[in-house]
Design a protein around this motif. Structure first.
Motif, PDB file in Angstrom:
ATOM      1  N   SER A  47      11.883  -7.043 -10.177  1.00 19.37           N
ATOM      2  CA  SER A  47      11.552  -8.127 -11.108  1.00 19.37           C
ATOM      3  C   SER A  47      10.286  -7.802 -11.896  1.00 19.37           C
ATOM      4  CB  SER A  47      11.388  -9.446 -10.351  1.00 19.37           C
ATOM      5  OG  SER A  47      10.305  -9.385  -9.439  1.00 19.37           O
ATOM      6  N   LEU A  48       9.340  -7.088 -11.270  1.00 20.89           N
ATOM      7  CA  LEU A  48       8.140  -6.675 -11.992  1.00 20.89           C
ATOM      8  C   LEU A  48       8.488  -5.659 -13.077  1.00 20.89           C
ATOM      9  CD1 LEU A  48       5.651  -6.255  -8.995  1.00 20.89           C
ATOM     10  CD2 LEU A  48       5.677  -8.110 -10.682  1.00 20.89           C
ATOM     11  N   LEU A  49       9.384  -4.720 -12.764  1.00 19.87           N
ATOM     12  CA  LEU A  49       9.802  -3.738 -13.755  1.00 19.87           C
ATOM     13  C   LEU A  49      10.643  -4.378 -14.851  1.00 19.87           C
ATOM     14  CD1 LEU A  49      10.684  -0.724 -11.420  1.00 19.87           C
ATOM     15  CD2 LEU A  49       8.544  -1.187 -12.627  1.00 19.87           C
ATOM     16  N   GLU A  50      11.454  -5.361 -14.487  1.00 22.11           N
ATOM     17  CA  GLU A  50      12.242  -6.071 -15.498  1.00 22.11           C
ATOM     18  C   GLU A  50      11.327  -6.829 -16.451  1.00 22.11           C
ATOM     19  OE1 GLU A  50      15.752  -9.482 -15.840  1.00 22.11           O
ATOM     20  OE2 GLU A  50      15.130  -8.745 -13.877  1.00 22.11           O
ATOM     21  N   HIS A 221      -1.422  -8.463 -14.716  1.00 19.09           N
ATOM     22  CA  HIS A 221      -2.010  -9.081 -13.532  1.00 19.09           C
ATOM     23  C   HIS A 221      -0.979  -9.479 -12.483  1.00 19.09           C
ATOM     24  CE1 HIS A 221      -0.867 -12.643 -15.905  1.00 19.09           C
ATOM     25  NE2 HIS A 221      -0.931 -13.327 -14.782  1.00 19.09           N
ATOM     26  N   LYS A 222       0.275  -9.669 -12.866  1.00 18.09           N
ATOM     27  CA  LYS A 222       1.279 -10.002 -11.858  1.00 18.09           C
ATOM     28  C   LYS A 222       1.570  -8.804 -10.959  1.00 18.09           C
ATOM     29  CE  LYS A 222       3.370 -13.751 -14.495  1.00 18.09           C
ATOM     30  NZ  LYS A 222       4.580 -14.274 -15.179  1.00 18.09           N
ATOM     31  N   TRP A 227       0.179  -6.153  -5.515  1.00 22.06           N
ATOM     32  CA  TRP A 227      -0.609  -5.239  -4.692  1.00 22.06           C
ATOM     33  C   TRP A 227      -1.582  -6.003  -3.795  1.00 22.06           C
ATOM     34  CZ3 TRP A 227       0.086  -0.629  -3.027  1.00 22.06           C
ATOM     35  CH2 TRP A 227       0.746   0.340  -3.782  1.00 22.06           C
ATOM     36  N   SER A 228      -2.169  -7.072  -4.329  1.00 20.57           N
ATOM     37  CA  SER A 228      -3.086  -7.875  -3.523  1.00 20.57           C
ATOM     38  C   SER A 228      -2.388  -8.415  -2.279  1.00 20.57           C
ATOM     39  CB  SER A 228      -3.635  -9.032  -4.363  1.00 20.57           C
ATOM     40  OG  SER A 228      -4.523  -9.827  -3.613  1.00 20.57           O
ATOM     41  N   ASP A 229      -1.146  -8.873  -2.447  1.00 25.28           N
ATOM     42  CA  ASP A 229      -0.380  -9.363  -1.295  1.00 25.28           C
ATOM     43  C   ASP A 229      -0.123  -8.251  -0.285  1.00 25.28           C
ATOM     44  OD1 ASP A 229      -0.283 -11.898  -2.396  1.00 25.28           O
ATOM     45  OD2 ASP A 229       1.730 -11.649  -3.242  1.00 25.28           O
ATOM     46  N   VAL A 230       0.152  -7.047  -0.783  1.00 24.55           N
ATOM     47  CA  VAL A 230       0.351  -5.902   0.109  1.00 24.55           C
ATOM     48  C   VAL A 230      -0.909  -5.649   0.937  1.00 24.55           C
ATOM     49  CG1 VAL A 230       0.697  -3.387   0.190  1.00 24.55           C
ATOM     50  CG2 VAL A 230       2.090  -4.793  -1.356  1.00 24.55           C
ATOM     51  N   PHE A 231      -2.059  -5.721   0.298  1.00 22.88           N
ATOM     52  CA  PHE A 231      -3.314  -5.438   1.009  1.00 22.88           C
ATOM     53  C   PHE A 231      -3.638  -6.512   2.034  1.00 22.88           C
ATOM     54  CE2 PHE A 231      -4.566  -3.305  -3.216  1.00 22.88           C
ATOM     55  CZ  PHE A 231      -3.865  -2.161  -2.877  1.00 22.88           C
ATOM     56  N   TYR A 232      -3.477  -7.785   1.660  1.00 16.72           N
ATOM     57  CA  TYR A 232      -3.734  -8.860   2.626  1.00 16.72           C
ATOM     58  C   TYR A 232      -2.797  -8.736   3.835  1.00 16.72           C
ATOM     59  CZ  TYR A 232      -6.671 -11.485  -0.684  1.00 16.72           C
ATOM     60  OH  TYR A 232      -7.670 -11.896  -1.533  1.00 16.72           O
ATOM     61  N   PHE A 233      -1.534  -8.463   3.560  1.00 13.40           N
ATOM     62  CA  PHE A 233      -0.555  -8.311   4.634  1.00 13.40           C
ATOM     63  C   PHE A 233      -0.960  -7.172   5.566  1.00 13.40           C
ATOM     64  CE2 PHE A 233       3.222  -6.032   6.191  1.00 13.40           C
ATOM     65  CZ  PHE A 233       3.869  -7.036   6.903  1.00 13.40           C
ATOM     66  N   THR A 234      -1.352  -6.047   4.987  1.00  9.36           N
ATOM     67  CA  THR A 234      -1.732  -4.879   5.780  1.00  9.36           C
ATOM     68  C   THR A 234      -2.961  -5.179   6.642  1.00  9.36           C
ATOM     69  OG1 THR A 234      -0.811  -3.364   4.132  1.00  9.36           O
ATOM     70  CG2 THR A 234      -2.472  -2.471   5.643  1.00  9.36           C
ATOM     71  N   GLU A 235      -3.954  -5.800   6.052  1.00 12.09           N
ATOM     72  CA  GLU A 235      -5.159  -6.118   6.814  1.00 12.09           C
ATOM     73  C   GLU A 235      -4.843  -7.083   7.964  1.00 12.09           C
ATOM     74  OE1 GLU A 235      -8.263  -5.531   3.067  1.00 12.09           O
ATOM     75  OE2 GLU A 235      -7.301  -7.472   3.442  1.00 12.09           O
ATOM     76  N   ASP A 236      -3.967  -8.045   7.714  1.00  9.31           N
ATOM     77  CA  ASP A 236      -3.577  -8.967   8.790  1.00  9.31           C
ATOM     78  C   ASP A 236      -2.810  -8.243   9.892  1.00  9.31           C
ATOM     79  OD1 ASP A 236      -4.757 -11.074   7.465  1.00  9.31           O
ATOM     80  OD2 ASP A 236      -2.890 -11.810   6.573  1.00  9.31           O
ATOM     81  N   PHE A 265      -9.411 -10.202 -11.338  1.00 15.08           N
ATOM     82  CA  PHE A 265      -9.392 -11.485 -10.629  1.00 15.08           C
ATOM     83  C   PHE A 265      -8.350 -11.494  -9.515  1.00 15.08           C
ATOM     84  CE2 PHE A 265      -8.004 -15.915 -10.115  1.00 15.08           C
ATOM     85  CZ  PHE A 265      -9.224 -16.527  -9.852  1.00 15.08           C
ATOM     86  N   LYS A 266      -7.153 -11.012  -9.804  1.00 22.91           N
ATOM     87  CA  LYS A 266      -6.086 -11.024  -8.794  1.00 22.91           C
ATOM     88  C   LYS A 266      -6.406 -10.097  -7.626  1.00 22.91           C
ATOM     89  CE  LYS A 266      -3.357 -13.925 -10.896  1.00 22.91           C
ATOM     90  NZ  LYS A 266      -3.097 -15.275 -10.331  1.00 22.91           N
ATOM     91  N   LEU A 267      -7.221  -9.086  -7.858  1.00 24.40           N
ATOM     92  CA  LEU A 267      -7.569  -8.123  -6.809  1.00 24.40           C
ATOM     93  C   LEU A 267      -9.026  -8.254  -6.370  1.00 24.40           C
ATOM     94  CD1 LEU A 267      -5.725  -4.998  -8.263  1.00 24.40           C
ATOM     95  CD2 LEU A 267      -5.345  -5.920  -5.968  1.00 24.40           C
TER      96      LEU A 267
END
Length: 535
Positions: A47-50, A221-222, A227-236, A265-267
């Motif tokens: 969806s990001l690539l679309e 920014h989307k 990527w921000s979600d990936v990082f939070y998930f990994t840290e958790d 801002f998003k990161l």
């Protein structure tokens, strides 16, 4: 005899099957983490690539990029990033290159602050090379890496105080076809990130550093929020404080320059800097504005950082970063040293001019790709910084607000037949090297990677599409290009010698270039076509 240890693991299928040789990198624990990342995040990438395609269709219809109205509150409000670790506060000089064993040792030992190990533009992602690269980085971080030249017996080992290591992962558009999830190739970005993080984060943190990454090819920014979600998930997952992972984002696409505040801002818990990815940015300018006949770029060598559209991009990146407490890093120098003393003096003079422009504009540091350029580039930033670690205090208050018109300004300069023919020779040689497993190649005195080759082939495509008149009056058509390609292949064969030409993949590269430049549609990335040919 090679023993096959597994075909599938959890939801992942390996093609070819994992053998004992690969099992040190593709451990069960590491693949459990990769499976978790892919399960949670891979389905969001299409969806990001679309969304990129939808936006590009808007530009193709005649509209132009601009700052987003619905995120003006982010741009207009006061906020800063979380912070910058001590070992990333001085980045006056960085060296980059693929994660080859000798390269890693020499780069970490160089008189630089950072080495960026690259799985992207300077890398050809053959499966063996991908795994070797991860293995080499594991050994480097553990302090056990060494390399012996079998020809002369010279041995290479790490110094006591190596540079800080960062890892550039593949872009969101690139797949890793050797691992399937639900029958589809997994994202190369998740594989590169996940394997590097899993194997190295504990040692990096114990050594007083951390898991640091470069993120390439973001268009908005989307994608940064993903990527921000990936990082939070990994840290958790690993019980680490949020913000442990730190990243630098390359601003190397035209759409992204209009969303730098939003990307930061998003990161903001994880980002420490933006980088001026000049070569990909020039390519993106061509690609984004490919249907706009008033914005066709001239010869590649003419498009320098003092051109108005690039100067505006450069200044806006610095002011945006420094306002938010993030660092601004200058771009890659494509020059390489020459063995001829007179030519080498000219190279170093050009390098110094380029780096002086960056330092005086307010950048906190810069990039080189060759150890022979380190001392000259570093001396420029040493002089500019004095006793400071960076130039975060440079806010460029003297600048008027930079407008979309400035960022999109047409670029003056000639389009020449010699420039087009040079593009042919460079791109054929680069594609041939990439197909042969080498993503970073010295050609005619410059270090070419995927980004510089993209400029060359995209320029030819755009000149053909708009039937541009060259400086000698000839019109750029498909027929004329094919005639030039045939002639340049003959010249290249004579230049390289019959044996080198015959034993290489030059005809395959020429065929690929012809398809890319004469197609009705400009391909997003030449590496997508080339990847189908790699093992």
């Amino acid at each position: 005899m090679v023993v096959q240890t597994q075909y599938t693991f959890k939801g992942l299928m390996f093609v070819p099957p994992v053998t004992v040789r690969e099992s040190d990198v593709l451990t069960a624990e590491a693949m459990t983490f990769i499976d978790a990342l892919v399960t949670r995040f891979a389905d969001h990438i299409p969806s990001l690539l679309e969304a990129r395609d939808v936006r590009q269709a808007y530009f193709d219809s005649g509209e132009l990029p601009d700052f987003l109205s619905d995120t003006s509150n982010i741009r207009d409000s006061d906020w800063t990033i979380l912070g910058i670790p001590s070992d990333l506060q001085d980045r006056r000089l960085e060296i980059t290159g693929p994660p080859k064993r000798k390269m890693i040792i020499n780069a970490l030992n160089a008189n630089v602050k950072i080495f960026m190990a690259d799985f992207e533009d300077s890398f050809s992602p053959e499966w063996k090379s991908v795994l070797d690269g991860q293995r080499n980085l594991m050994d480097a971080i553990n302090g056990t890496i060494s390399y012996k030249n079998l020809t002369n017996g010279k041995k290479y080992t790490l110094n006591d105080d190596p540079a800080v290591l960062m890892c550039r992962v593949r872009g969101l558009h690139l797949k890793e076809k050797h691992i399937l999830y639900n029958g589809k190739a997994i994202p190369g970005a998740l594989f590169d990130f996940g394997v590097y993080f899993f194997h190295n984060h504990k040692t990096l943190l114990a050594n007083g550093s951390g898991p640091y990454f470069y993120l390439p090819k973001l268009q908005g920014h989307k994608e940064a929020a993903w990527w921000s979600d990936v990082f939070y998930f990994t840290e958790d997952q690993f019980n680490l404080p949020h913000g442990t992972i730190k990243v630098t984002v390359l601003i190397e696409t035209l759409p992204a320059v209009f969303e730098m505040d939003e990307i930061l801002f998003k990161l903001k818990d994880h980002i420490v800097a933006l980088n001026c990815g000049r070569w990909d940015y020039i390519f993106s300018y061509i690609k984004t504005l490919k249907n706009h006949p008033d914005r066709i770029l001239p010869d590649r060598e003419v498009v320098t950082m003092d051109k108005p559209f690039l100067n505006a991009y450069s200044r806006l990146l610095i002011s945006t970063c420094h306002r938010r407490g993030a660092m601004a890093l200058g771009g890659m120098t494509a020059f390489i040293p020459s063995k001829d003393p007179e030519k080498n003096t000219q190279v170093l003079d050009k390098l110094q001019t380029d780096k002086l422009l960056e330092a005086n504009t307010g950048y906190d540091g810069t990039w080189v790709a060759h150890p022979g350029l380190v001392n000259t580039a570093k001396a420029v930033f040493d002089a500019a910084l004095g006793d400071r670690k960076n130039q975060l205090d440079v806010m460029r208050e003297q600048d008027s607000p930079i407008t979309a018109n400035e960022l999109l300004a047409p670029c003056e300069g000639d389009r020449t037949e010699d420039g087009m023919r040079h593009n042919i020779r460079v791109t054929v040689q680069y594609i041939e090297a990439w197909l042969s497993g080498n993503g970073c190649v010295p050609i005619y005195g410059l270090m070419e990677d995927a980004a510089t080759a993209e400029i060359a082939r995209a320029s030819i495509w755009q000149w053909i599409r708009h039937e541009q008149s060259l400086s000698n009056g000839k019109k750029m058509t498909t027929h004329f290009f094919r005639a030039c390609l045939t002639e340049e292949m003959g010249a290249l064969k004579a230049e390289l010698g019959n044996d080198v030409f015959k034993n290489g993949k030059y005809q395959q590269a020429a065929s690929m270039l012809e398809q890319l430049t004469t197609s009705n549609v400009l391909a997003d990335f030449l590496t997508l076509s080339g990847y189908e040919w790699l093992d």
